[in-house]
Each structure stands twice: as C-alpha cells, then as structure tokens.
Scaffold this motif. Sequence first.
Motif, PDB file in Angstrom:
ATOM      1  N   ALA A 157       0.835  -1.205   0.000  1.00  0.00           N
ATOM      2  CA  ALA A 157       0.000   0.000   0.000  1.00  0.00           C
ATOM      3  C   ALA A 157       0.869   1.253   0.000  1.00  0.00           C
ATOM      4  N   ARG A 158       1.963   1.235   0.766  1.00  0.00           N
ATOM      5  CA  ARG A 158       2.855   2.396   0.769  1.00  0.00           C
ATOM      6  C   ARG A 158       3.608   2.510  -0.551  1.00  0.00           C
ATOM      7  N   LEU A 159       3.938   1.381  -1.168  1.00  0.00           N
ATOM      8  CA  LEU A 159       4.588   1.414  -2.482  1.00  0.00           C
ATOM      9  C   LEU A 159       3.705   2.145  -3.483  1.00  0.00           C
ATOM     10  N   VAL A 160       2.415   1.858  -3.457  1.00  0.00           N
ATOM     11  CA  VAL A 160       1.482   2.542  -4.353  1.00  0.00           C
ATOM     12  C   VAL A 160       1.420   4.028  -4.029  1.00  0.00           C
ATOM     13  N   ARG A 161       1.342   4.381  -2.745  1.00  0.00           N
ATOM     14  CA  ARG A 161       1.306   5.801  -2.360  1.00  0.00           C
ATOM     15  C   ARG A 161       2.552   6.536  -2.840  1.00  0.00           C
ATOM     16  N   SER A 162       3.704   5.902  -2.687  1.00  0.00           N
ATOM     17  CA  SER A 162       4.947   6.543  -3.128  1.00  0.00           C
ATOM     18  C   SER A 162       4.974   6.692  -4.639  1.00  0.00           C
ATOM     19  N   ALA A 163       4.541   5.655  -5.363  1.00  0.00           N
ATOM     20  CA  ALA A 163       4.533   5.724  -6.825  1.00  0.00           C
ATOM     21  C   ALA A 163       3.624   6.844  -7.307  1.00  0.00           C
ATOM     22  N   LEU A 164       2.419   6.906  -6.771  1.00  0.00           N
ATOM     23  CA  LEU A 164       1.487   7.951  -7.188  1.00  0.00           C
ATOM     24  C   LEU A 164       2.009   9.327  -6.794  1.00  0.00           C
ATOM     25  N   GLY A 165       2.631   9.420  -5.633  1.00  0.00           N
ATOM     26  CA  GLY A 165       3.194  10.697  -5.198  1.00  0.00           C
ATOM     27  C   GLY A 165       4.330  11.166  -6.084  1.00  0.00           C
ATOM     28  N   LEU A 166       5.034  10.210  -6.691  1.00  0.00           N
ATOM     29  CA  LEU A 166       6.131  10.548  -7.605  1.00  0.00           C
ATOM     30  C   LEU A 166       5.627  10.787  -9.020  1.00  0.00           C
ATOM     31  N   GLY A 167       4.344  10.528  -9.245  1.00  0.00           N
ATOM     32  CA  GLY A 167       3.782  10.709 -10.575  1.00  0.00           C
ATOM     33  C   GLY A 167       3.865   9.480 -11.443  1.00  0.00           C
ATOM     34  N   LEU A 168       4.147   8.331 -10.849  1.00  0.00           N
ATOM     35  CA  LEU A 168       4.179   7.072 -11.590  1.00  0.00           C
ATOM     36  C   LEU A 168       2.813   6.400 -11.515  1.00  0.00           C
ATOM     37  N   GLU A 169       2.561   5.501 -12.428  1.00  0.00           N
ATOM     38  CA  GLU A 169       1.352   4.694 -12.352  1.00  0.00           C
ATOM     39  C   GLU A 169       1.488   3.691 -11.212  1.00  0.00           C
TER      40      GLU A 169
END
Length: 284
Positions: free
Chosen positions: A52-64
């Motif tokens: 879940a945190r991996l997804v939050r970090s990816a979205l926060g970085l602008g990644l899918e």
Amino acid sequence: MSDLAVWADGRLRDATTPLLSAVDHGVTVGDGVFETCGVVRGEAFALTRHLARLVRSALGLGLEAPDLDAIRAGVAAVLAESSGAGRVRITVTAGLGPLGSGRTPGAQTVLVVAGPAAPPAPVRLARVPWTRNERSAVAGLKTTSYAENVVALAAATRQGADEAVLANTRDALCEGTGSNVFVERGGELVTPPLSSGCLAGITRELVLEWSAAAGLPVREAADGELPYAVLDEALTGDAHLAISGSVRTFVPAVALDGADLAVGPLTAQVAALYREREAADVDP
C-alpha cells in the motif's frame, strides 16, 4: 551473489545477470520507489502494508500504480528460492527514459530481490549536520533517490555509529537515514509527527497501533514538541532513545555520539510487545 534471489520480467533471474538498461530512469535520475520487508518464518512481514505504501509513493512521484499481483508473485518466488533470506526489496522505476529529468511514458521496471539481513540488535546513533526538507516535493515518499542517506550514514559510520539521526529545516527531530526515531521521556514514548518530513514507517505505524491496543503511553508528538535538542536529554539520562525499521524492527539505542545510553523501561516493554505481536501475525 549466491545468497541473493532475483525476480524480474515475471521470472527468477541469475543474480549476476545485468537487468537494467543504461537509460533506465531509475539509474539516470533515481526516478523510482521501493519497499523493504523483513522476513518472518519465511514470509515477507507486513507485505500488504508495504505494498500500500509502495502505491502511495509511486502515485506521489507521478508514476502509475504498479501491478501488485505480479509483485506478490515475485516476492513468493524469491522467498521460495532463498529460504534463509532476512529481507525482501521491491523496486519500481519509471523504466526507460531520457538522460534528463523528463519522463518517456512506457513500461515500468520492477525488481524483487531477497537476501540476507542481520538480526535486530540495539543501535548506536550519531548526529549529523544535514537536514531533511519537510517541504520537499518527495517528503514522505520512499524513493530510490537515496544519496542524502548514503552520505549521512557514512558520516555516522565514521563516528562508530550504526545510524544517523537528522533534524529537519525547522530544527525539529525528524528521522534516521532508514528508520524512525522514538524518544522516551516523562513516562511516555513519542515519535516525530509526519509533518516533520519523516517517512510514515510501517514499523512506526505498528508500534503506535499495538502500543495503543496494549494501553501503553506511546504516541505521535505534536508539532514542535520534539526539537532536535531533545537528543541532549538522552545524554543527561533524562530521556531514552529507540528506532524502528522494517528489518531492524523496534530496538533501543545504546549510544549517541559515542556516549553510552541506558535503555528506557517503556522502550524495553514496547520492544517485547513488538516481538510478541510480530510472532503472532506475519501480515498485520
């Protein structure tokens, strides 16, 4: 490298085989995110929270958002291959890109690696002169841009320590290079708030939840409650220190800047609670 198990492109790979392009954006500009899980009884601990945190970090970085089903398959594969592993690292980058900061839309690079880890142990801490920028565009995201941490940890290591402790730009206590910090004083155990710029650590999260459920006085500090100078109280014996991390778990600090520290009674109680709860549920 035989003690590593590597998964990429949907299958296990030889650990000595080059897998990344020279123009992978994770290599050229550190455009990626990652998670590291401890391994308990052969399984990645708290994997659901880490993903879940991996997804939050990816979205926060602008990644899918990455494909979590594929990543879970990769985690299972490397742990089956490396029965003695102590940690699993999941890395997701933006994939192929230009040599500058701009991105080229395309497939992400996803790597999962299992490898050894030292067992949890008390730590020696050192203060360093650099700060976290709590207003950074990537504050609170677990990105692969780790150069600041490398420099800070190297400085701490030269002082005979295992981990560095950083302030933020407001001179408030923030975090370690790969850990969250806890301060025991006045009968409470408190940790800097996320507004300080620290990472929302999974172990930090569990310590707060499990301690609250057990009725222990452990909480997130209010803004301004923990100035960086609170570390001086540890040197006078008026406070005690601990850190948390996914591989280190929750452990006391036994030294700061070369001076020995006593372990606080509440810190010891929380460490025992963490070991008990970790043993009871591998994916809390």
